[in-house]
Enzyme design. Structure first.
Site, PDB file in Angstrom:
ATOM      1  N   ASN A  76      -9.699  96.789  66.232  1.00  0.00           N
ATOM      2  CA  ASN A  76      -9.267  97.863  66.873  1.00  0.00           C
ATOM      3  C   ASN A  76     -10.330  97.919  68.092  1.00  0.00           C
ATOM      4  OD1 ASN A  76      -8.293 100.870  67.321  1.00  0.00           O
ATOM      5  ND2 ASN A  76     -10.570 101.135  66.804  1.00  0.00           N
ATOM      6  N   ASP A 102     -18.851  90.801  55.899  1.00  0.00           N
ATOM      7  CA  ASP A 102     -17.895  91.888  55.807  1.00  0.00           C
ATOM      8  C   ASP A 102     -16.418  91.246  55.187  1.00  0.00           C
ATOM      9  OD1 ASP A 102     -19.632  93.818  56.734  1.00  0.00           O
ATOM     10  OD2 ASP A 102     -19.010  93.461  58.838  1.00  0.00           O
ATOM     11  N   GLY A 103     -16.113  90.033  55.582  1.00  0.00           N
ATOM     12  CA  GLY A 103     -15.059  89.429  54.955  1.00  0.00           C
ATOM     13  C   GLY A 103     -14.951  89.274  53.513  1.00  0.00           C
ATOM     14  N   SER A 139     -11.982  95.679  69.516  1.00  0.00           N
ATOM     15  CA  SER A 139     -11.772  94.465  70.274  1.00  0.00           C
ATOM     16  C   SER A 139     -10.507  94.754  71.166  1.00  0.00           C
ATOM     17  CB  SER A 139     -11.408  93.278  69.605  1.00  0.00           C
ATOM     18  OG  SER A 139     -12.553  93.148  68.713  1.00  0.00           O
ATOM     19  N   THR A 142     -14.084  99.706  63.993  1.00  0.00           N
ATOM     20  CA  THR A 142     -15.311  98.768  64.703  1.00  0.00           C
ATOM     21  C   THR A 142     -14.820  97.249  64.647  1.00  0.00           C
ATOM     22  OG1 THR A 142     -16.458  99.034  62.528  1.00  0.00           O
ATOM     23  CG2 THR A 142     -17.313 100.345  64.346  1.00  0.00           C
ATOM     24  N   ALA A 143     -13.599  97.038  64.023  1.00  0.00           N
ATOM     25  CA  ALA A 143     -13.422  95.747  63.992  1.00  0.00           C
ATOM     26  C   ALA A 143     -12.315  95.210  64.654  1.00  0.00           C
ATOM     27  CB  ALA A 143     -12.753  95.374  62.425  1.00  0.00           C
TER      28      ALA A 143
HETATM   29  P1  NAP Z   1     -13.335  86.720  60.046  1.00  0.00           P
HETATM   30  O1  NAP Z   1     -12.582  86.217  61.267  1.00  0.00           O
HETATM   31  O2  NAP Z   1     -14.137  85.922  59.518  1.00  0.00           O
HETATM   32  O3  NAP Z   1     -14.574  87.947  60.826  1.00  0.00           O
HETATM   33  C1  NAP Z   1     -14.268  88.671  61.629  1.00  0.00           C
HETATM   34  C2  NAP Z   1     -15.414  89.603  62.104  1.00  0.00           C
HETATM   35  O4  NAP Z   1     -15.050  90.731  62.107  1.00  0.00           O
HETATM   36  C3  NAP Z   1     -16.704  89.043  61.505  1.00  0.00           C
HETATM   37  O5  NAP Z   1     -17.931  89.088  62.317  1.00  0.00           O
HETATM   38  C4  NAP Z   1     -16.595  90.330  60.488  1.00  0.00           C
HETATM   39  O6  NAP Z   1     -18.032  90.628  60.125  1.00  0.00           O
HETATM   40  C5  NAP Z   1     -16.220  91.480  61.390  1.00  0.00           C
HETATM   41  N1  NAP Z   1     -15.906  92.564  60.484  1.00  0.00           N
HETATM   42  C6  NAP Z   1     -15.037  92.704  59.405  1.00  0.00           C
HETATM   43  N2  NAP Z   1     -14.798  94.004  59.254  1.00  0.00           N
HETATM   44  C7  NAP Z   1     -15.416  94.852  60.048  1.00  0.00           C
HETATM   45  C8  NAP Z   1     -15.803  96.137  60.541  1.00  0.00           C
HETATM   46  N3  NAP Z   1     -15.150  97.031  59.627  1.00  0.00           N
HETATM   47  N4  NAP Z   1     -16.359  96.546  61.516  1.00  0.00           N
HETATM   48  C9  NAP Z   1     -17.069  95.537  62.294  1.00  0.00           C
HETATM   49  N5  NAP Z   1     -16.737  94.450  62.205  1.00  0.00           N
HETATM   50  C10 NAP Z   1     -16.167  93.848  61.089  1.00  0.00           C
HETATM   51  O7  NAP Z   1     -12.318  87.461  59.351  1.00  0.00           O
HETATM   52  P2  NAP Z   1     -12.757  88.595  58.023  1.00  0.00           P
HETATM   53  O8  NAP Z   1     -14.207  88.416  57.755  1.00  0.00           O
HETATM   54  O9  NAP Z   1     -11.585  88.056  57.050  1.00  0.00           O
HETATM   55  O10 NAP Z   1     -12.442  89.916  58.411  1.00  0.00           O
HETATM   56  C11 NAP Z   1     -10.921  90.230  58.720  1.00  0.00           C
HETATM   57  C12 NAP Z   1     -11.051  91.180  60.009  1.00  0.00           C
HETATM   58  O11 NAP Z   1     -11.113  90.458  60.892  1.00  0.00           O
HETATM   59  C13 NAP Z   1      -9.847  91.975  59.933  1.00  0.00           C
HETATM   60  O12 NAP Z   1      -9.540  93.072  59.142  1.00  0.00           O
HETATM   61  C14 NAP Z   1      -9.936  92.379  61.451  1.00  0.00           C
HETATM   62  O13 NAP Z   1     -10.508  93.445  61.653  1.00  0.00           O
HETATM   63  C15 NAP Z   1     -11.097  91.177  62.205  1.00  0.00           C
HETATM   64  N6  NAP Z   1     -10.159  90.612  63.297  1.00  0.00           N
HETATM   65  C16 NAP Z   1     -10.651  90.901  64.461  1.00  0.00           C
HETATM   66  C17 NAP Z   1     -10.284  89.951  65.555  1.00  0.00           C
HETATM   67  C18 NAP Z   1     -10.748  90.423  67.065  1.00  0.00           C
HETATM   68  O14 NAP Z   1     -11.539  91.327  66.910  1.00  0.00           O
HETATM   69  N7  NAP Z   1     -10.085  89.911  67.977  1.00  0.00           N
HETATM   70  C19 NAP Z   1      -8.901  89.401  65.388  1.00  0.00           C
HETATM   71  C20 NAP Z   1      -8.558  89.228  64.253  1.00  0.00           C
HETATM   72  C21 NAP Z   1      -9.148  90.058  63.026  1.00  0.00           C
HETATM   73  P3  NAP Z   1     -18.863  89.702  59.111  1.00  0.00           P
HETATM   74  O15 NAP Z   1     -19.591  88.663  60.312  1.00  0.00           O
HETATM   75  O16 NAP Z   1     -19.962  90.289  58.637  1.00  0.00           O
HETATM   76  O17 NAP Z   1     -18.129  88.872  58.052  1.00  0.00           O
END
Ligand code: NAP
Length: 266
Positions: A166, A49-50, A168, A163-164
């Site tokens: 938000n 997804d990244g 959590s 689902t990302a």
């Molecule tokens: P990352 O730290 O490598 O990945 C974050 C995780 O979020 C990965 O497992 C990724 O899936 C998953 N993801 C991304 N978009 C998603 C979506 N729309 N629905 C469900 N899961 C999703 O960072 P990254 O890959 O560059 O992704 C950036 C995203 O990380 C940000 O947009 C933010 O939403 C998320 N994030 C989450 C948290 C948290 O949950 N505490 C904190 C910071 C950022 P894959 O394994 O397929 O790559």
């Protein structure tokens, strides 16, 4: 004429799949473009997804259909498994691909000197203070002041991003067919000293969320858009609204959104 652009991350697995894909497409007589030119009618993204988010940011949210072959972990956008590559090519050749539209969110940042800059995101924008200090922000919808927020920050997400980060933070999962923005608080302070909403709220596509520093001490902010970090100084206001632009995610058409949620989260 059918023309495909392949985007991938640098993992060995993604390189191998992208090379195999190139060969298979050539055998079927499908042109593969080295660049995202105007006549490309399908992007194939190989990664997690990244990688999908970086494709969107780097190419300014192309509206041409994107099929995601998952070599990452979760694969919420990257719905197609590597072993389904032949099925993808056949469905493309036979014009049987379905697609799901996803909204993107636009932020307009106004500095104290009147300068305005804009950013877009597929998942979300996150607004936080400098370092670990709480931030104090005035939050409004259109012309109405709603609350003075105090806490770690605010996250404004699309249905795609629901689902990302938000999720959590305890925000709701939103079906991508709904056109709305979700505003979720990060560790809101809710005491007799500070009163903040403790749940997320949803606003319709035609409305905008306006965020202003509550006072001059809160003018320097950190903003994340789809995980990319930006330091903002001397901010006067930031407005968030759904963009008119939508992206198109290729799906095989046989998995409802809520089945995908069940498979990925439960
Ligand atoms: P990352 O730290 O490598 O990945 C974050 C995780 O979020 C990965 O497992 C990724 O899936 C998953 N993801 C991304 N978009 C998603 C979506 N729309 N629905 C469900 N899961 C999703 O960072 P990254 O890959 O560059 O992704 C950036 C995203 O990380 C940000 O947009 C933010 O939403 C998320 N994030 C989450 C948290 C948290 O949950 N505490 C904190 C910071 C950022 P894959 O394994 O397929 O790559």
């Amino acid at each position: 004429m059918k023309k495909v652009f392949i985007y991938r991350n640098d993992l060995k697995k993604s390189r191998v799949i992208a090379d195999e894909l190139r060969e298979k497409l050539a055998l079927k007589g499908i042109a593969v473009s080295e660049e995202l030119t105007g006549d490309v009618d399908l992007i194939i993204n190989v990664g997690g997804d990244g990688t999908f988010l970086s494709l969107m940011q780097n190419f300014e949210f192309p509206t041409v259909r994107v099929a995601g072959i998952n070599t990452g972990h979760l694969g919420f956008f990257q719905e197609i498994a590597p072993e389904e590559t032949d099925r993808l090519i056949d469905a493309y050749l036979n014009d049987e691909l379905c697609s799901q539209k996803y909204n993107i969110v636009k932020a307009e940042i106004t500095r104290k000197n009147g300068e305005v800059v804009a950013y877009r995101a597929l998942n979300e924008f996150v607004l936080k203070g400098k370092g670990t200090r709480p931030i104090h922000l005035d939050i409004g919808i259109n012309d109405s002041f709603i609350e003075k927020f105090s806490g770690d920050g605010i996250i404004v997400s699309t249905p795609a991003g629901s689902t990302a980060y938000n999720y959590s933070l305890g925000g709701s999962i939103v079906d991508p067919r709904l056109n709305l923005l979700q505003v979720a608080p990060m560790a809101p302070m809710n005491t007799t000293a500070y009163r903040s909403l403790t749940s997320s709220f949803l606003i319709p596509a035609e409305d905008q969320v306006i965020i202003k520093p509550a006072d001059s001490k809160n003018r320097d902010l950190t903003m994340l858009y789809d995980g990319r970090e930006l330091r903002l100084r001397d901010i006067s206001s930031i407005s968030f609204r759904l963009s008119n632009r939508k992206i198109n995610l290729v799906r095989f058409g046989d998995t409802p959104f809520w089945d995908k949620v069940k498979n990925k989260f439960l």
